[in-house]
Design a protein around this motif. Sequence first.
Motif, PDB file in Angstrom:
ATOM      1  N   VAL A 188       0.581  -1.155  -0.172  1.00  0.00           N
ATOM      2  CA  VAL A 188       0.151  -0.190  -0.306  1.00  0.00           C
ATOM      3  C   VAL A 188       0.883   1.191   0.139  1.00  0.00           C
ATOM      4  O   VAL A 188       1.921   1.488   0.555  1.00  0.00           O
ATOM      5  CB  VAL A 188      -0.945  -0.066   1.238  1.00  0.00           C
ATOM      6  CG1 VAL A 188      -1.711   1.182   1.633  1.00  0.00           C
ATOM      7  CG2 VAL A 188      -2.036  -1.036   1.394  1.00  0.00           C
ATOM      8  N   THR A 189       0.433   2.014  -0.720  1.00  0.00           N
ATOM      9  CA  THR A 189       1.388   3.444  -1.202  1.00  0.00           C
ATOM     10  C   THR A 189       0.021   4.849  -0.343  1.00  0.00           C
ATOM     11  O   THR A 189      -0.915   4.735  -0.661  1.00  0.00           O
ATOM     12  CB  THR A 189       2.234   3.787  -2.300  1.00  0.00           C
ATOM     13  OG1 THR A 189       2.401   2.751  -2.775  1.00  0.00           O
ATOM     14  CG2 THR A 189       2.782   5.592  -1.970  1.00  0.00           C
ATOM     15  N   LEU A 190       0.332   5.211   1.245  1.00  0.00           N
ATOM     16  CA  LEU A 190       0.033   6.293   1.808  1.00  0.00           C
ATOM     17  C   LEU A 190      -0.017   7.746   1.171  1.00  0.00           C
ATOM     18  O   LEU A 190       1.397   8.151   0.491  1.00  0.00           O
ATOM     19  CB  LEU A 190       0.248   6.305   2.983  1.00  0.00           C
ATOM     20  CG  LEU A 190       0.073   5.785   3.690  1.00  0.00           C
ATOM     21  CD1 LEU A 190      -0.427   5.558   5.309  1.00  0.00           C
ATOM     22  CD2 LEU A 190      -1.633   4.662   3.460  1.00  0.00           C
ATOM     23  N   ARG A 191      -0.672   8.274   0.031  1.00  0.00           N
ATOM     24  CA  ARG A 191      -0.311   9.457  -1.116  1.00  0.00           C
ATOM     25  C   ARG A 191      -1.383  10.436  -0.269  1.00  0.00           C
ATOM     26  O   ARG A 191      -2.010   9.833  -0.039  1.00  0.00           O
ATOM     27  CB  ARG A 191      -0.713   9.690  -2.403  1.00  0.00           C
ATOM     28  CG  ARG A 191       0.208   8.997  -3.109  1.00  0.00           C
ATOM     29  CD  ARG A 191      -0.060   8.567  -4.591  1.00  0.00           C
ATOM     30  NE  ARG A 191       1.219   6.868  -4.858  1.00  0.00           N
ATOM     31  CZ  ARG A 191       2.809   7.605  -5.410  1.00  0.00           C
ATOM     32  NH1 ARG A 191       2.974   9.031  -4.630  1.00  0.00           N
ATOM     33  NH2 ARG A 191       3.207   7.162  -5.525  1.00  0.00           N
ATOM     34  N   GLY A 192      -0.741  11.591   0.090  1.00  0.00           N
ATOM     35  CA  GLY A 192      -2.103  13.185   0.455  1.00  0.00           C
ATOM     36  C   GLY A 192      -1.051  14.105   1.125  1.00  0.00           C
ATOM     37  O   GLY A 192      -1.664  14.715   0.823  1.00  0.00           O
ATOM     38  N   HIS A 193      -0.603  14.074   1.225  1.00  0.00           N
ATOM     39  CA  HIS A 193       0.366  15.190   1.809  1.00  0.00           C
ATOM     40  C   HIS A 193       1.081  15.826   1.031  1.00  0.00           C
ATOM     41  O   HIS A 193       1.440  15.043   0.296  1.00  0.00           O
ATOM     42  CB  HIS A 193       1.649  14.621   3.361  1.00  0.00           C
ATOM     43  CG  HIS A 193       1.095  14.487   4.159  1.00  0.00           C
ATOM     44  ND1 HIS A 193       0.349  15.169   5.360  1.00  0.00           N
ATOM     45  CD2 HIS A 193       1.560  12.848   5.302  1.00  0.00           C
ATOM     46  CE1 HIS A 193       0.175  14.475   6.480  1.00  0.00           C
ATOM     47  NE2 HIS A 193       0.381  13.404   6.493  1.00  0.00           N
ATOM     48  N   LEU A 194       1.032  17.414   1.091  1.00  0.00           N
ATOM     49  CA  LEU A 194       1.725  17.961   0.172  1.00  0.00           C
ATOM     50  C   LEU A 194       3.067  18.541  -0.178  1.00  0.00           C
ATOM     51  O   LEU A 194       3.737  19.174  -0.229  1.00  0.00           O
ATOM     52  CB  LEU A 194       0.869  19.261   0.253  1.00  0.00           C
ATOM     53  CG  LEU A 194      -0.670  19.237   0.194  1.00  0.00           C
ATOM     54  CD1 LEU A 194      -1.437  20.428   0.266  1.00  0.00           C
ATOM     55  CD2 LEU A 194      -0.969  18.546  -1.399  1.00  0.00           C
ATOM     56  N   ASP A 195       3.955  18.334   1.468  1.00  0.00           N
ATOM     57  CA  ASP A 195       4.747  18.035   1.317  1.00  0.00           C
ATOM     58  C   ASP A 195       5.945  16.970   2.580  1.00  0.00           C
ATOM     59  O   ASP A 195       4.816  15.954   2.755  1.00  0.00           O
ATOM     60  CB  ASP A 195       5.017  19.122   2.237  1.00  0.00           C
ATOM     61  CG  ASP A 195       6.955  20.187   2.006  1.00  0.00           C
ATOM     62  OD1 ASP A 195       7.927  19.614   0.927  1.00  0.00           O
ATOM     63  OD2 ASP A 195       6.669  21.022   2.380  1.00  0.00           O
ATOM     64  N   GLY A 196       7.559  16.819   2.671  1.00  0.00           N
ATOM     65  CA  GLY A 196       8.107  15.996   3.002  1.00  0.00           C
ATOM     66  C   GLY A 196       6.805  15.396   4.571  1.00  0.00           C
ATOM     67  O   GLY A 196       6.621  16.154   4.928  1.00  0.00           O
ATOM     68  N   VAL A 197       6.967  13.873   4.697  1.00  0.00           N
ATOM     69  CA  VAL A 197       6.323  13.433   5.523  1.00  0.00           C
ATOM     70  C   VAL A 197       7.462  13.169   6.480  1.00  0.00           C
ATOM     71  O   VAL A 197       8.707  12.855   5.854  1.00  0.00           O
ATOM     72  CB  VAL A 197       6.155  11.811   5.681  1.00  0.00           C
ATOM     73  CG1 VAL A 197       5.704  11.071   7.058  1.00  0.00           C
ATOM     74  CG2 VAL A 197       4.872  11.788   4.218  1.00  0.00           C
ATOM     75  N   GLY A 226      -5.371   1.482   2.396  1.00  0.00           N
ATOM     76  CA  GLY A 226      -4.751   3.213   1.818  1.00  0.00           C
ATOM     77  C   GLY A 226      -5.538   4.679   2.268  1.00  0.00           C
ATOM     78  O   GLY A 226      -4.948   5.411   1.580  1.00  0.00           O
ATOM     79  N   LYS A 227      -6.748   4.308   2.621  1.00  0.00           N
ATOM     80  CA  LYS A 227      -7.762   4.937   2.990  1.00  0.00           C
ATOM     81  C   LYS A 227      -7.345   5.868   3.337  1.00  0.00           C
ATOM     82  O   LYS A 227      -7.307   5.918   5.354  1.00  0.00           O
ATOM     83  CB  LYS A 227      -8.462   4.753   2.939  1.00  0.00           C
ATOM     84  CG  LYS A 227     -10.314   5.551   2.898  1.00  0.00           C
ATOM     85  CD  LYS A 227     -11.675   5.495   3.553  1.00  0.00           C
ATOM     86  CE  LYS A 227     -12.733   6.131   3.706  1.00  0.00           C
ATOM     87  NZ  LYS A 227     -13.609   5.488   3.863  1.00  0.00           N
ATOM     88  N   CYS A 228      -7.657   7.033   3.267  1.00  0.00           N
ATOM     89  CA  CYS A 228      -6.924   8.882   4.342  1.00  0.00           C
ATOM     90  C   CYS A 228      -8.465   8.882   5.422  1.00  0.00           C
ATOM     91  O   CYS A 228      -9.298   8.778   4.804  1.00  0.00           O
ATOM     92  CB  CYS A 228      -6.490   9.918   4.141  1.00  0.00           C
ATOM     93  SG  CYS A 228      -6.510  12.047   5.300  1.00  0.00           S
ATOM     94  N   LEU A 229      -8.165   8.408   6.512  1.00  0.00           N
ATOM     95  CA  LEU A 229      -9.246   8.975   7.445  1.00  0.00           C
ATOM     96  C   LEU A 229      -9.599   9.875   8.220  1.00  0.00           C
ATOM     97  O   LEU A 229     -11.040  10.475   8.140  1.00  0.00           O
ATOM     98  CB  LEU A 229      -9.360   7.001   8.574  1.00  0.00           C
ATOM     99  CG  LEU A 229      -9.143   6.145   8.014  1.00  0.00           C
ATOM    100  CD1 LEU A 229      -9.242   5.334   9.110  1.00  0.00           C
ATOM    101  CD2 LEU A 229     -10.329   5.155   7.273  1.00  0.00           C
ATOM    102  N   ARG A 230      -8.450  10.374   8.346  1.00  0.00           N
ATOM    103  CA  ARG A 230      -9.095  12.042   9.018  1.00  0.00           C
ATOM    104  C   ARG A 230      -7.352  12.601   8.274  1.00  0.00           C
ATOM    105  O   ARG A 230      -6.696  12.721   8.342  1.00  0.00           O
ATOM    106  CB  ARG A 230      -9.151  11.301  10.197  1.00  0.00           C
ATOM    107  CG  ARG A 230      -9.068  12.790  11.038  1.00  0.00           C
ATOM    108  CD  ARG A 230      -9.963  13.106  12.476  1.00  0.00           C
ATOM    109  NE  ARG A 230     -11.034  12.279  12.860  1.00  0.00           N
ATOM    110  CZ  ARG A 230     -12.154  12.678  13.067  1.00  0.00           C
ATOM    111  NH1 ARG A 230     -12.827  13.728  12.429  1.00  0.00           N
ATOM    112  NH2 ARG A 230     -13.271  11.770  12.748  1.00  0.00           N
ATOM    113  N   HIS A 231      -7.765  14.078   8.148  1.00  0.00           N
ATOM    114  CA  HIS A 231      -7.622  15.237   8.071  1.00  0.00           C
ATOM    115  C   HIS A 231      -6.870  16.298   9.033  1.00  0.00           C
ATOM    116  O   HIS A 231      -8.756  16.779   9.252  1.00  0.00           O
ATOM    117  CB  HIS A 231      -7.254  15.693   6.558  1.00  0.00           C
ATOM    118  CG  HIS A 231      -6.549  16.544   6.001  1.00  0.00           C
ATOM    119  ND1 HIS A 231      -4.788  17.221   5.110  1.00  0.00           N
ATOM    120  CD2 HIS A 231      -7.135  18.222   5.899  1.00  0.00           C
ATOM    121  CE1 HIS A 231      -4.908  17.665   5.381  1.00  0.00           C
ATOM    122  NE2 HIS A 231      -5.837  18.860   5.321  1.00  0.00           N
ATOM    123  N   ILE A 232      -6.022  16.385   9.943  1.00  0.00           N
ATOM    124  CA  ILE A 232      -6.604  17.597  10.577  1.00  0.00           C
ATOM    125  C   ILE A 232      -4.823  18.621  10.176  1.00  0.00           C
ATOM    126  O   ILE A 232      -3.727  17.908  10.203  1.00  0.00           O
ATOM    127  CB  ILE A 232      -6.342  16.811  12.003  1.00  0.00           C
ATOM    128  CG1 ILE A 232      -7.357  16.244  12.098  1.00  0.00           C
ATOM    129  CG2 ILE A 232      -6.239  17.995  12.970  1.00  0.00           C
ATOM    130  CD1 ILE A 232      -7.128  15.097  13.421  1.00  0.00           C
TER     131      ILE A 232
END
Length: 465
Positions: A188-197, A226-232
Motif C-alpha cells: 500500500v502507498t499512502l499519498r496525500g501530504h503536500l510536502d515531506g512526511v 490506504g484510505k485517509c480517514l482523517r485530515h487535521i
Amino acid sequence: MTSPSPNVWQQVIALDARYNAYRTPNNSQFRTQYIRRRSQLLRENAKKTDPSIRKQYLRIRSQLLAQRYGPVSEVSIRSTSIRGSALHLDKTDSSSDTKNEFLSRRSSLGPSQVVPTYQAEASRAMAGGKSVSENYAFAGMHHIFDDNIGFAATSVKFANDERSLLAYSSMSGVISICELQPEPVVKVTLRGHLDGVTDFSWSLSNDLIVSVSLDSTLKLWETTSGKCLRHIPSSLVGMENCAIHCCLFQPVNNNMVVLGNNSGQITVINISTGKSRKGASGKLSSAVLSMAFDSSGKILWVGSEKGTVTSFTFDLATGQLRKGHQMVISAGNPLTCIQARSWMSREARDPSVLVNVTANMLCLYRVIDDRGMLQHKRSFPIKHSKHLVRSMFCPLMSFRQGACVVSGSEDMCVCFFDIERNHKPCVNKLQGHSSPVIDVSFNYDESMLASCDTEGMVIVWKREQ
C-alpha cells in the motif's frame, strides 16, 4: 444504556500486548494471532457492554495478569530531591544519595516481578544463546527498496509484534507499507501530504497509521486500504501553521495522538473527534524534534532544537499534560531522537532513555523519578552533526549477557553498541548505504533490521541464524 467510550477496550488490548511476550514464548505466531483476535473481539463488543462493567473487567484482568506474570509497567520510584529547570546532564552524577537510592530500589525488586534471570530458557532461546557480537552479525541484505530514490527517507518502522510488515516515509510526501515475506513487495502507498512526511506512528493493532508533515497537517490512514480517514490541519487544533516534526500514539489509549511542531508546541489530539482538549498542550522555547512515552504512557519526554529534554506527566483519563522537569542534554545541539525502555537485560534493569544529539553523541540516561527526571549513564560516539538521525533499543528484553542499542550515523553506517561493555562498546557496523543513515528499526524478534538514508534508499538486513 449509554454507549461506552472506546478507551476501556483500547486499554484492555494495551494490557494484553504488554504481557504478550510471556504467552507461549516458543510460538511467536500464536502471540501475534492472539493479539489480533483479541483486538477484533474487543472492537466488536465495545458497544454491547455497560462502561462500568468493562472498567471492572479491566481492573480484574490487570490483577490476574500481574499475579501470573508479575508487573511489567514502568517501575515508579519515589521522587528525589533533585529540582530545578535547566539541569545540565553532560556528566554522570556520582552523588552517593543517588547511588544509594538505586541500590535500595534494586534490592526492593521482589520475586513476583518480571525480571531477567539465567533460568529464563524460552527468552534466552529467542535471544539465540549467543554473545552480543554473535547475535548482531548479519548475513547480508534481504532486500533494497529504492522507489523513493532522490527524496530523503525520514523514518522506517516495523509494525508492532510483526515480523515482516514494514513502513517507511520520505520527503516525497509518501508512506510505503511493505510485506517482506514470502517475497518483498510494496502493498500500500499512502499519498496525500503536500510536502515531506517527517514522522509516522503505527497504532497498537497496526490497522492505523498517523503521519505528520512539513505541510503542517496530521493524517490518519487505514493501513489495509490506504484510505485517509482523517485530515487535521494545525489551525484546527490551535497550533501554528508550521512544520510538524513528530507524532506518537498514546501507548495505553490509541485514541490519543501527541504532536510536536517547529514552534515548540505540543498538543494531544483525540483522533476520534479531531480536536484537542483544554490543558492537553505544552510549549517549549524551540522546535520540538523528538518525543517518547514510557511504557505506562504516564511520562512523555520531548526533545528540542536547543538541546533540552522536557518531561511531562500525562493524565490518561483527560489527556492533559503537566510539566515535570526541563533538562539540558547538550546546550545548543538539537536532540533528534528519544527512545524509552523499561529495562533491557539482567545487567540493565533501570528504566532507560536513549537520546541522539547532534554533537556526535548517542547518550543513554536512566530514569530516576516518576516525573521523568534523567540521570546520565554513558555516551557513545557516532557521526552526527547535521541530520535528524534516529536510534532504538534492540527489542528483545535480553536474557543473554549485555544489552544493545542501534543507531543510524552520518558516516553511512548502522552502528550497534553494547551499553554494558566499557571497552570498545561498538560491537558491529553495517556498511551498505551510500549516504547518511537516518533511521533504523528491528522487527519484534530481531530477525530483520531495516535502515534508511538521505538518498531515499531503504535496506532490509537479515540476521544470521
